[in-house]
Design an enzyme around this catalytic site. Sequence first.
Site, PDB file in Angstrom:
ATOM      1  N   LYS A   1      -2.292  -1.600  -3.694  1.00 28.45           N
ATOM      2  CA  LYS A   1      -3.087  -0.365  -3.677  1.00 28.45           C
ATOM      3  C   LYS A   1      -2.158   0.842  -3.763  1.00 28.45           C
ATOM      4  O   LYS A   1      -1.212   0.925  -2.976  1.00 28.45           O
ATOM      5  CB  LYS A   1      -3.912  -0.318  -2.390  1.00 28.45           C
ATOM      6  CG  LYS A   1      -4.790   0.916  -2.244  1.00 28.45           C
ATOM      7  CD  LYS A   1      -5.540   0.911  -0.908  1.00 28.45           C
ATOM      8  CE  LYS A   1      -6.423   2.160  -0.793  1.00 28.45           C
ATOM      9  NZ  LYS A   1      -7.119   2.220   0.505  1.00 28.45           N
TER      10      LYS A   1
ATOM     11  N   LYS B   1       0.852  -1.195   0.000  1.00 29.66           N
ATOM     12  CA  LYS B   1       0.000   0.000   0.000  1.00 29.66           C
ATOM     13  C   LYS B   1       0.885   1.241   0.000  1.00 29.66           C
ATOM     14  O   LYS B   1       1.663   1.468   0.930  1.00 29.66           O
ATOM     15  CB  LYS B   1      -0.910  -0.005   1.232  1.00 29.66           C
ATOM     16  CG  LYS B   1      -1.870   1.181   1.289  1.00 29.66           C
ATOM     17  CD  LYS B   1      -2.788   1.074   2.504  1.00 29.66           C
ATOM     18  CE  LYS B   1      -3.747   2.249   2.599  1.00 29.66           C
ATOM     19  NZ  LYS B   1      -4.640   2.151   3.773  1.00 29.66           N
TER      20      LYS B   1
END
Length: 326
Positions: free
Chosen positions: A249, A196
Amino acid sequence: MAQLNFKRHRRLRTSAAMRSMVRETYLHKEDLIYPIFVIEGQNIKNPVQSMPGVYQFSLDKLGEEIDEVVELGIPAVILFGLPAEKDAVGTGAFHDHGIVQEATRFVKERHPELIVIADTCLCEFTDHGHCGVVEGDKILNDPSLEILGRTAVSQAQAGADIIAPSNMMDGFVAAIRAALDEAGFEDVPIMSYAVKYASSYYGPFRDAADGAPQFGDRKTYQMDPANRIEAFREAESDIVEGADFLIVKPALSYLDIVRDVRNNFTLPIVAYNVSGEYAMVKAAAQNGWIEEKPIVMETLLGMKRAGADMIITYHSKDVARWLEEK
């Protein structure tokens, strides 16, 4: 011309049927995970201004949305919660009657077959907006782990099928796996936000989830967008600690990372088509600059082609309808 020697690749593109026959990558409804924002209160269906078509739902307004998701054949939702009150340690995240817990019970009672994924983070529940315990201007790693474990257990007790920790604290998967196992939830899988990045594409989400940090930023715990090899270290650690899925992400600007993770690890890979990516497409479509359907389908197909097995996307309902049209 007879002396030229070249390959005729166009032979396999001569018709729609031919192109379909040799197509390598497909997007299916089963690939979709739909994010839903649930908020404490009553009679609330708040539009998220920066994300056209996305709403915050109170529980009494959630049923219609969930029914539609099921009717469209979308197999899973991921729940994000907006509490009425916040505090320094995010008590609402692990409270038995927290908004995510209550929404999970509601969904599972209404549609037991729908997979409920609980986002396991603290930023929506803390008054400072960070994903862990704060001391001064520092986000403390280890004290945050115990709270994340409690949150995961409370979500599993409420009926969540999958726990999805998104906080990026070191050791968060290990702490959550241990807490779930100790509480008797050995069979509840962890969908880790393993890779992330500290991305500028999250802006609209912070409107939707009311989770913007009140000071500083998240660069001390989320990854530097310039780094690639670091993703291997993060993913490998989470696998060793007990992750069952790996999320990358954002997705669109990080398709090289999706492919890297796919090539190096065997767990199911989830691409998160984040709020900023969604908002840009919606804004351009509303202005008539692009045609929304083919852009969305091409974008998600690109994520599948890069190696994603599943996609978390706010486009899920539209995509499910478009796939039906075929």
